[in-house]
Design an enzyme around this catalytic site. Structure first.
Site, PDB file in Angstrom:
ATOM      1  NE  ARG A  16      -4.969   1.709   1.568  1.00 35.61           N
ATOM      2  CZ  ARG A  16      -4.232   2.327   0.566  1.00 35.61           C
ATOM      3  NH1 ARG A  16      -5.252   2.027   0.006  1.00 35.61           N
ATOM      4  NH2 ARG A  16      -3.159   2.657   0.669  1.00 35.61           N
ATOM      5  CG  ASP A  40      -5.523   5.851   2.113  1.00 31.00           C
ATOM      6  OD1 ASP A  40      -5.361   5.337   3.419  1.00 31.00           O
ATOM      7  OD2 ASP A  40      -4.383   6.655   1.514  1.00 31.00           O
ATOM      8  CB  CYS A  93      -0.905  -0.385   1.102  1.00 32.12           C
ATOM      9  SG  CYS A  93      -0.320   0.450   2.908  1.00 32.12           S
TER      10      CYS A  93
HETATM   11  P1  4NP Z   1      -1.943   2.762   3.763  1.00 34.77           P
HETATM   12  O1  4NP Z   1      -2.854   4.184   4.835  1.00 34.77           O
HETATM   13  O2  4NP Z   1      -1.076   3.255   2.304  1.00 34.77           O
HETATM   14  O3  4NP Z   1      -2.921   1.780   3.930  1.00 34.77           O
HETATM   15  O4  4NP Z   1      -0.815   2.531   4.998  1.00 34.77           O
HETATM   16  C1  4NP Z   1      -2.436   5.237   5.016  1.00 34.77           C
HETATM   17  C2  4NP Z   1      -1.143   5.552   5.570  1.00 34.77           C
HETATM   18  C3  4NP Z   1      -0.646   6.572   5.443  1.00 34.77           C
HETATM   19  C4  4NP Z   1      -0.786   7.871   5.258  1.00 34.77           C
HETATM   20  C5  4NP Z   1      -1.377   7.666   3.953  1.00 34.77           C
HETATM   21  C6  4NP Z   1      -2.053   6.490   3.048  1.00 34.77           C
HETATM   22  N1  4NP Z   1       0.565   9.238   4.658  1.00 34.77           N
HETATM   23  O5  4NP Z   1       0.292   9.653   4.083  1.00 34.77           O
HETATM   24  O6  4NP Z   1       1.166   9.046   5.743  1.00 34.77           O
END
Ligand code: 4NP
Length: 159
Positions: A17, A127, A11
């Protein structure tokens, strides 16, 4: 015995995720007695959270369903690391594009929801980072609903 297939769930941040995908699919492989055939891990295309814990909301959902994310530490996936894995499973279309740009071959790249419908449009695992807890609950159910089909693909559809 054949070498375990090395699978990485990908991700953006590797805190919401993909860590959840890793434990959900590993848990399902364990339930089916297939765990020895796999090495599961997860990574993010971004570098913001390297070394950090799973998001507390993901950890809470995991715990609610009997899974443990307490040992998770975020890592970034980069071009120089690609040889660590055999298969790449992207949570969304942006992650997929980033992996292709890094040099992941299209034959080794799947979407998490690849087998959910017959349509050409493959849905994202959205997300949940900027939303509420419901997004995490939804993500868990999407991951759980797709775990068996992914495992079936890896054990039957690959050499
Ligand atoms: P992930 O979610 O991709 O599912 O781990 C996110 C976690 C952090 C960020 C964006 C999406 N961020 O911008 O820090």
């Amino acid at each position: 015995m054949a070498k375990p297939m090395r699978i990485v769930f990908v991700c953006l941040g590797n805190i919401c995720r993909s860590p959840l995908a890793e434990v959900v699919v590993r848990g399902q492989a364990e339930k089916r007695g297939l765990a020895h055939q796999f090495e599961f891990s997860s990574a993010g295309t971004g570098d913001w959270h390297i070394g950090g814990l799973a998001d507390a909301r993901s950890a809470a959902i995991a715990q609610q369903y009997g899974l443990d994310l307490s040992q998770h530490r975020a890592q970034q996936i980069t071009a120089s690391k690609l040889s660590q894995w055999d298969w790449f499973v992207a949570m969304d279309a942006d992650n997929r594009e980033s992996l292709l740009a890094m040099g992941v071959s299209v034959e080794r790249l799947l979407m998490m929801r690849q087998f959910e419908s017959d349509s050409d449009m493959i849905a994202d695992v959205p997300d949940p980072y900027y939303g509420g807890v419901h997004g995490f609950e939804d993500a868990y159910h999407m991951l759980k609903a797709n775990a068996d089909a992914l495992l079936d693909y890896f054990i039957k559809g690959t050499d």
